[in-house]
Design an enzyme around this catalytic site. Structure first.
Site, PDB file in Angstrom:
ATOM      1  N   ASP A  48     -23.614  18.263 -36.128  1.00 10.33           N
ATOM      2  CA  ASP A  48     -22.723  19.497 -36.303  1.00 10.33           C
ATOM      3  C   ASP A  48     -23.345  20.716 -35.873  1.00 10.33           C
ATOM      4  O   ASP A  48     -24.494  21.281 -36.256  1.00 10.33           O
ATOM      5  CB  ASP A  48     -22.458  19.692 -37.753  1.00 10.33           C
ATOM      6  CG  ASP A  48     -21.322  20.678 -37.927  1.00 10.33           C
ATOM      7  OD1 ASP A  48     -19.939  20.490 -37.963  1.00 10.33           O
ATOM      8  OD2 ASP A  48     -21.660  21.921 -38.007  1.00 10.33           O
ATOM      9  N   TYR A  53     -23.257  29.753 -33.693  1.00  7.10           N
ATOM     10  CA  TYR A  53     -24.370  29.373 -34.200  1.00  7.10           C
ATOM     11  C   TYR A  53     -25.678  29.629 -33.029  1.00  7.10           C
ATOM     12  O   TYR A  53     -26.939  29.851 -33.228  1.00  7.10           O
ATOM     13  CB  TYR A  53     -24.699  27.858 -34.405  1.00  7.10           C
ATOM     14  CG  TYR A  53     -24.140  27.352 -35.644  1.00  7.10           C
ATOM     15  CD1 TYR A  53     -23.332  28.133 -36.355  1.00  7.10           C
ATOM     16  CD2 TYR A  53     -24.065  25.926 -35.851  1.00  7.10           C
ATOM     17  CE1 TYR A  53     -22.489  27.922 -37.384  1.00  7.10           C
ATOM     18  CE2 TYR A  53     -23.361  25.682 -37.043  1.00  7.10           C
ATOM     19  CZ  TYR A  53     -22.428  26.386 -37.829  1.00  7.10           C
ATOM     20  OH  TYR A  53     -21.848  25.847 -38.778  1.00  7.10           O
ATOM     21  N   LYS A  78     -17.353  24.069 -32.739  1.00 11.84           N
ATOM     22  CA  LYS A  78     -16.316  24.702 -33.484  1.00 11.84           C
ATOM     23  C   LYS A  78     -16.171  25.896 -32.696  1.00 11.84           C
ATOM     24  O   LYS A  78     -16.857  26.554 -31.790  1.00 11.84           O
ATOM     25  CB  LYS A  78     -16.840  25.246 -34.890  1.00 11.84           C
ATOM     26  CG  LYS A  78     -17.131  23.990 -35.784  1.00 11.84           C
ATOM     27  CD  LYS A  78     -17.480  24.633 -37.093  1.00 11.84           C
ATOM     28  CE  LYS A  78     -18.378  23.689 -37.952  1.00 11.84           C
ATOM     29  NZ  LYS A  78     -19.828  23.708 -37.326  1.00 11.84           N
ATOM     30  N   HIS A 111     -12.815  27.337 -36.362  1.00 14.15           N
ATOM     31  CA  HIS A 111     -13.996  27.497 -37.406  1.00 14.15           C
ATOM     32  C   HIS A 111     -13.467  28.181 -38.691  1.00 14.15           C
ATOM     33  O   HIS A 111     -14.031  27.982 -39.693  1.00 14.15           O
ATOM     34  CB  HIS A 111     -15.101  28.447 -36.872  1.00 14.15           C
ATOM     35  CG  HIS A 111     -16.448  28.459 -37.300  1.00 14.15           C
ATOM     36  ND1 HIS A 111     -17.585  28.504 -36.554  1.00 14.15           N
ATOM     37  CD2 HIS A 111     -16.841  28.153 -38.648  1.00 14.15           C
ATOM     38  CE1 HIS A 111     -18.630  28.342 -37.505  1.00 14.15           C
ATOM     39  NE2 HIS A 111     -18.055  28.125 -38.690  1.00 14.15           N
TER      40      HIS A 111
END
Length: 276
Positions: A48, A53, A78, A111
């Site tokens: 994931d 990120y 996401k 998200h």
């Protein structure tokens, strides 16, 4: 009883997704690449990540160098908040595809719901899904009313809702709604960033089974039909989090853990997180 790290749930469109996945939140650069490589060596097959990120490229590199066949992997990413909207969603998805080095993403999530664009964003998700670029589409941090909005549009019911969920935040109403609608719940921050490690109930169960409190929580997730994605960059902890398939909690023990619910979050409430 779920007995192996590769055991899967079947999503509402027939796609299979491992019950245990590997989270990469806040892990960057070589650190995240090495962590994903270790996770794949240990046997994780679900990874994931998310555009925010900033590690999709490294995650993709770890996957490419792993030697694990693509059809054995389940990769989630996401869409970040500022990319919501129909056209911007399509552009953001292409960027994630390129960063990951993957033509097809197994699961793509919105998200956060935000204020009012998620229905338009969902239409872009449905288009990508219909084109075969995504195997399953879902959401993250959606409350019941957000999910109901999408369902009321009469389109695709989300396959997954990834939310903060742990013994301190059970979200029973959301669990019940998702169960009734065939939406698979997935837990982020499943061990509440370590804040539950000293709970006497969890410590007692850990001692009984020769496990850690974190392992007890992850087993509780899976026995409650919740996909879980613990995150670590430490090889020993990565292995430890995967070692949860050789015991089973009793119904009474599951209820004891349920009783730890205190409606406490480590992250923001979805109804309070907006952006302009």
């Amino acid at each position: 009883m779920t007995k192996h790290i590769t055991d899967c749930t079947i999503l509402n469109n027939g796609v299979t997704m491992p019950w245990l996945g590997f989270g990469t939140y806040k892990a960057k650069g070589k650190e995240v690449q090495q962590a994903v490589e270790t996770a794949l060596e240990v046997g994780y097959r679900s990874i994931d990540t998310a555009s925010i990120y900033g590690n999709e490229e490294e995650v993709g590199q770890a996957i490419a160098s792993s030697g694990v066949a693509r059809n054995e992997l389940f990769v989630t990413t996401k869409l970040w908040n500022e990319d919501q909207g129909f056209d911007s969603t399509l552009r953001a998805f292409e960027a994630s595809q390129k960063a990951l080095g993957l033509n097809v993403i197994d699961l793509y999530l919105i998200h956060w719901p935000g204020r009012d664009q998620y229905k338009e964003t969902w239409r872009a998700f449905e288009r990508l899904y219909s084109e075969g670029s995504i195997r399953a589409i879902g959401v993250s941090n959606f409350q019941v009313h957000h999910l109901q909005d999408i369902i009321d549009e009469g389109g695709t019911v989300p396959a997954v809702n990834q939310v903060e969920l742990h013994p301190g935040l059970i979200q029973q109403e959301l669990q019940d709604f998702c169960g009734a609608q065939g939406i698979q719940l997935e837990a982020w921050s499943p061990i509440m960033k370590g804040k539950l490690s000293q709970e006497s109930t969890l410590k007692a169960l850990a001692q009984k089974y020769g496990k850690t409190p974190a392992q007890i929580i992850l087993r509780w997730d899976i026995q409650n039909q919740i996909v879980t994605i613990p995150k670590s960059v430490t090889p020993e902890r990565i292995r430890e989090n995967a070692d949860i398939f050789d015991f089973e909690l009793t119904p009474d023990e599951l209820r004891q853990i349920d009783a730890l619910d205190s409606d406490k979050r480590t992250g923001p409430h979805p109804d309070q997180l907006f952006w302009d």
